[in-house]
Scaffold this motif. Structure first.
Motif, PDB file in Angstrom:
ATOM      1  N   VAL A 190       0.838  -1.207   0.000  1.00 30.84           N
ATOM      2  CA  VAL A 190       0.000   0.000   0.000  1.00 30.84           C
ATOM      3  C   VAL A 190       0.870   1.253   0.000  1.00 30.84           C
ATOM      4  O   VAL A 190       0.591   2.230  -0.709  1.00 30.84           O
ATOM      5  N   ALA A 191       1.950   1.224   0.762  1.00 28.01           N
ATOM      6  CA  ALA A 191       2.864   2.369   0.819  1.00 28.01           C
ATOM      7  C   ALA A 191       3.549   2.601  -0.518  1.00 28.01           C
ATOM      8  O   ALA A 191       3.830   3.750  -0.892  1.00 28.01           O
ATOM      9  N   VAL A 192       3.832   1.528  -1.245  1.00 21.57           N
ATOM     10  CA  VAL A 192       4.433   1.666  -2.573  1.00 21.57           C
ATOM     11  C   VAL A 192       3.432   2.250  -3.558  1.00 21.57           C
ATOM     12  O   VAL A 192       3.744   3.169  -4.334  1.00 21.57           O
ATOM     13  N   ASP A 193       2.207   1.743  -3.527  1.00 22.39           N
ATOM     14  CA  ASP A 193       1.200   2.129  -4.510  1.00 22.39           C
ATOM     15  C   ASP A 193       0.544   3.468  -4.214  1.00 22.39           C
ATOM     16  O   ASP A 193      -0.027   4.091  -5.124  1.00 22.39           O
ATOM     17  N   PHE A 194       0.631   3.921  -2.955  1.00 25.55           N
ATOM     18  CA  PHE A 194       0.072   5.234  -2.565  1.00 25.55           C
ATOM     19  C   PHE A 194       1.133   6.008  -1.779  1.00 25.55           C
ATOM     20  O   PHE A 194       0.986   6.247  -0.580  1.00 25.55           O
ATOM     21  N   PRO A 195       2.206   6.406  -2.442  1.00 30.13           N
ATOM     22  CA  PRO A 195       3.358   6.978  -1.736  1.00 30.13           C
ATOM     23  C   PRO A 195       3.107   8.335  -1.099  1.00 30.13           C
ATOM     24  O   PRO A 195       3.890   8.758  -0.251  1.00 30.13           O
ATOM     25  N   ASP A 196       2.034   9.011  -1.497  1.00 31.11           N
ATOM     26  CA  ASP A 196       1.736  10.323  -0.925  1.00 31.11           C
ATOM     27  C   ASP A 196       0.645  10.268   0.139  1.00 31.11           C
ATOM     28  O   ASP A 196       0.277  11.302   0.696  1.00 31.11           O
ATOM     29  N   MET A 197       0.117   9.083   0.408  1.00 36.60           N
ATOM     30  CA  MET A 197      -0.933   8.922   1.412  1.00 36.60           C
ATOM     31  C   MET A 197      -0.309   8.517   2.752  1.00 36.60           C
ATOM     32  O   MET A 197       0.344   7.479   2.834  1.00 36.60           O
ATOM     33  N   PRO A 198      -0.472   9.313   3.798  1.00 38.31           N
ATOM     34  CA  PRO A 198       0.074   8.920   5.101  1.00 38.31           C
ATOM     35  C   PRO A 198      -0.569   7.631   5.607  1.00 38.31           C
ATOM     36  O   PRO A 198      -1.790   7.467   5.560  1.00 38.31           O
ATOM     37  N   ILE A 199       0.266   6.722   6.079  1.00 37.51           N
ATOM     38  CA  ILE A 199      -0.177   5.443   6.614  1.00 37.51           C
ATOM     39  C   ILE A 199       0.365   5.316   8.036  1.00 37.51           C
ATOM     40  O   ILE A 199       1.572   5.437   8.255  1.00 37.51           O
ATOM     41  N   VAL A 200      -0.518   5.077   8.983  1.00 36.09           N
ATOM     42  CA  VAL A 200      -0.109   4.893  10.372  1.00 36.09           C
ATOM     43  C   VAL A 200      -0.345   3.441  10.760  1.00 36.09           C
ATOM     44  O   VAL A 200      -1.462   2.927  10.616  1.00 36.09           O
ATOM     45  N   GLU A 210       9.110  -6.629  14.010  1.00 37.55           N
ATOM     46  CA  GLU A 210      10.233  -6.336  13.123  1.00 37.55           C
ATOM     47  C   GLU A 210       9.763  -5.987  11.718  1.00 37.55           C
ATOM     48  O   GLU A 210      10.323  -5.088  11.082  1.00 37.55           O
ATOM     49  N   GLU A 211       8.728  -6.674  11.226  1.00 36.70           N
ATOM     50  CA  GLU A 211       8.185  -6.331   9.918  1.00 36.70           C
ATOM     51  C   GLU A 211       7.655  -4.894   9.913  1.00 36.70           C
ATOM     52  O   GLU A 211       7.878  -4.126   8.975  1.00 36.70           O
ATOM     53  N   GLY A 212       6.927  -4.536  10.971  1.00 37.68           N
ATOM     54  CA  GLY A 212       6.381  -3.188  11.051  1.00 37.68           C
ATOM     55  C   GLY A 212       7.466  -2.133  11.094  1.00 37.68           C
ATOM     56  O   GLY A 212       7.383  -1.106  10.411  1.00 37.68           O
ATOM     57  N   LEU A 213       8.490  -2.359  11.902  1.00 38.85           N
ATOM     58  CA  LEU A 213       9.597  -1.404  11.975  1.00 38.85           C
ATOM     59  C   LEU A 213      10.294  -1.271  10.622  1.00 38.85           C
ATOM     60  O   LEU A 213      10.687  -0.168  10.224  1.00 38.85           O
ATOM     61  N   ALA A 214      10.440  -2.377   9.911  1.00 36.79           N
ATOM     62  CA  ALA A 214      11.084  -2.336   8.602  1.00 36.79           C
ATOM     63  C   ALA A 214      10.277  -1.508   7.618  1.00 36.79           C
ATOM     64  O   ALA A 214      10.831  -0.684   6.870  1.00 36.79           O
ATOM     65  N   VAL A 215       8.962  -1.700   7.601  1.00 38.06           N
ATOM     66  CA  VAL A 215       8.115  -0.936   6.683  1.00 38.06           C
ATOM     67  C   VAL A 215       8.162   0.552   7.028  1.00 38.06           C
ATOM     68  O   VAL A 215       8.293   1.408   6.146  1.00 38.06           O
ATOM     69  N   ALA A 216       8.069   0.879   8.320  1.00 38.83           N
ATOM     70  CA  ALA A 216       8.102   2.285   8.738  1.00 38.83           C
ATOM     71  C   ALA A 216       9.436   2.940   8.427  1.00 38.83           C
ATOM     72  O   ALA A 216       9.492   4.127   8.083  1.00 38.83           O
ATOM     73  N   GLN A 217      10.523   2.182   8.553  1.00 36.46           N
ATOM     74  CA  GLN A 217      11.841   2.749   8.246  1.00 36.46           C
ATOM     75  C   GLN A 217      12.028   2.924   6.742  1.00 36.46           C
ATOM     76  O   GLN A 217      12.606   3.912   6.293  1.00 36.46           O
ATOM     77  N   HIS A 218      11.509   1.991   5.959  1.00 33.75           N
ATOM     78  CA  HIS A 218      11.793   1.975   4.518  1.00 33.75           C
ATOM     79  C   HIS A 218      10.912   2.929   3.726  1.00 33.75           C
ATOM     80  O   HIS A 218      11.344   3.463   2.698  1.00 33.75           O
ATOM     81  N   LYS A 219       9.677   3.131   4.175  1.00 32.10           N
ATOM     82  CA  LYS A 219       8.724   3.917   3.408  1.00 32.10           C
ATOM     83  C   LYS A 219       8.480   5.268   4.094  1.00 32.10           C
ATOM     84  O   LYS A 219       8.011   5.328   5.237  1.00 32.10           O
ATOM     85  N   PRO A 220       8.784   6.370   3.408  1.00 32.27           N
ATOM     86  CA  PRO A 220       8.670   7.706   4.026  1.00 32.27           C
ATOM     87  C   PRO A 220       7.278   8.065   4.516  1.00 32.27           C
ATOM     88  O   PRO A 220       7.143   8.882   5.435  1.00 32.27           O
ATOM     89  N   ASN A 221       6.244   7.477   3.927  1.00 32.30           N
ATOM     90  CA  ASN A 221       4.875   7.854   4.286  1.00 32.30           C
ATOM     91  C   ASN A 221       4.263   6.978   5.368  1.00 32.30           C
ATOM     92  O   ASN A 221       3.070   7.077   5.656  1.00 32.30           O
ATOM     93  N   VAL A 222       5.077   6.119   6.017  1.00 34.09           N
ATOM     94  CA  VAL A 222       4.554   5.212   7.037  1.00 34.09           C
ATOM     95  C   VAL A 222       5.014   5.645   8.422  1.00 34.09           C
ATOM     96  O   VAL A 222       6.204   5.903   8.647  1.00 34.09           O
ATOM     97  N   TYR A 223       4.051   5.712   9.359  1.00 29.18           N
ATOM     98  CA  TYR A 223       4.283   6.112  10.740  1.00 29.18           C
ATOM     99  C   TYR A 223       3.820   4.988  11.670  1.00 29.18           C
ATOM    100  O   TYR A 223       3.235   4.008  11.236  1.00 29.18           O
ATOM    101  N   TYR A 224       4.069   5.171  12.950  1.00 32.53           N
ATOM    102  CA  TYR A 224       3.686   4.180  13.952  1.00 32.53           C
ATOM    103  C   TYR A 224       2.984   4.875  15.111  1.00 32.53           C
ATOM    104  O   TYR A 224       3.518   5.835  15.664  1.00 32.53           O
ATOM    105  N   ASP A 225       1.775   4.404  15.485  1.00 31.18           N
ATOM    106  CA  ASP A 225       1.258   4.865  16.777  1.00 31.18           C
ATOM    107  C   ASP A 225       1.546   3.779  17.811  1.00 31.18           C
ATOM    108  O   ASP A 225       1.610   2.599  17.499  1.00 31.18           O
TER     109      ASP A 225
END
Length: 293
Positions: A190-200, A210-225
């Protein structure tokens, strides 16, 4: 509107658990009793959950702003959803502390996408909550993309439950909840296909942290609550990333009413977070994500 200069924190994950008008749906008391047992919180007992106005009063007293949302899972659970419009109207009555998000099952397709656009344009909704386990879908299923396209076009935020859930925990068959849908790796697509949409990503994503941390680190539009867990139970790696490479992507979230901000903040204070990181987590990162920084 929220005066962000005056609030001391922004809770990015709170639930509108009680209907705005009318009684609870059939079966909801048993579901909430199960949640109360899981979180060791008596709030799930019949008649004890806070209304949206109650929630606003709680947060106002503590000078904290809160993102609040219902969850549309009527297709999978059989519980009718709470009206997004009524939630937004309740937030409008309390707009000094509450920030409205909505929830639409992506299975509603084009009709759901039209609803999403209308909620942003007419009701000032800032984002949308998805719960893949409760809604029974993989986030990267292409059938959900019509919903994401509408949200991205409107400049709104998406927030996805990740990891294990307290919903159905200990209940027969887990109340039909399938944990597989909430592995955060599905959100990488989803982060690849919608790179301008914020994803939390909501919660520490256990057992896929670990998967979640990897996605948040790799994709600029992904955050973590950081909701759903007391900070004292955070995995060490989660704390390490929050203190370093993800320090500008981590968001304070409680999971109200299951976990209260009082409990979360007290435990957060005792954890080894760096002094320069604490204000980022508690407020500054959320302000930037909401576009008010």
């Amino acid at each position: 509107m929220v005066d962000f200069a005056k609030v001391r924190a922004i809770d990015f994950h709170t639930h509108a658990e009680e209907p705005c008008c009318g009684p609870r749906d059939d079966g909801y008391d048993e579901f909430q009793a199960g949640m109360a047992a899981y979180f060791r919180n008596p709030a799930g007992s019949k008649g004890m959950l806070p209304t949206i106005d109650d929630t606003a009063a709680y947060y106002r007293e503590r000078t904290i702003a809160a993102v609040i949302f219902p969850v549309d899972a009527e297709r999978e659970t059989g519980f009718r959803r709470y009206s997004n419009e009524e939630v937004a109207e309740a937030c409008a009555r309390n707009d000094d502390v509450l920030i409205p998000f909505a929830s639409i099952d992506p299975a509603k397709g084009k009709a759901g996408a039209r609803e999403a656009r209308r909620l942003v344009r007419e009701f000032g909704v800032k984002g949308f909550k998805f719960h893949p386990t409760m809604q029974g879908f993989y986030p990267n299923d292409r059938s959900a993309y019509v919903m994401y396209e509408a949200i991205a076009d409107e400049g709104a935020i998406t927030l996805f439950h990740t990891g294990q859930t307290g919903v159905g925990s200990g209940m027969k068959g887990g109340m039909g909840m399938r944990l597989k849908y909430s592995n955060p790796i599905h959100l990488d697509d989803v982060a690849v296909d919608f790179p301008d949409m914020p994803i939390v990503l909501a919660h520490p994503s256990f057992p896929w942290t670990e998967e979640g941390l990897a996605v948040a680190q790799h994709k600029p539009n992904v955050y973590y609550d950081m909701s759903g867990w007391s900070p004292k139970y955070f995995p060490e790696l989660f704390v390490r990333y929050a203190n370093s490479i993800l320090k500008k992507k981590m968001l304070f979230g409680s999971d109200w009413p299951a976990i209260t901000p009082d409990r979360w903040l007290a435990d957060f204070e005792a954890m080894p977070f760096k002094d320069e990181v604490r204000p980022l987590i508690l407020k500054e990162n959320a302000m930037r994500l909401l576009g008010v920084a």
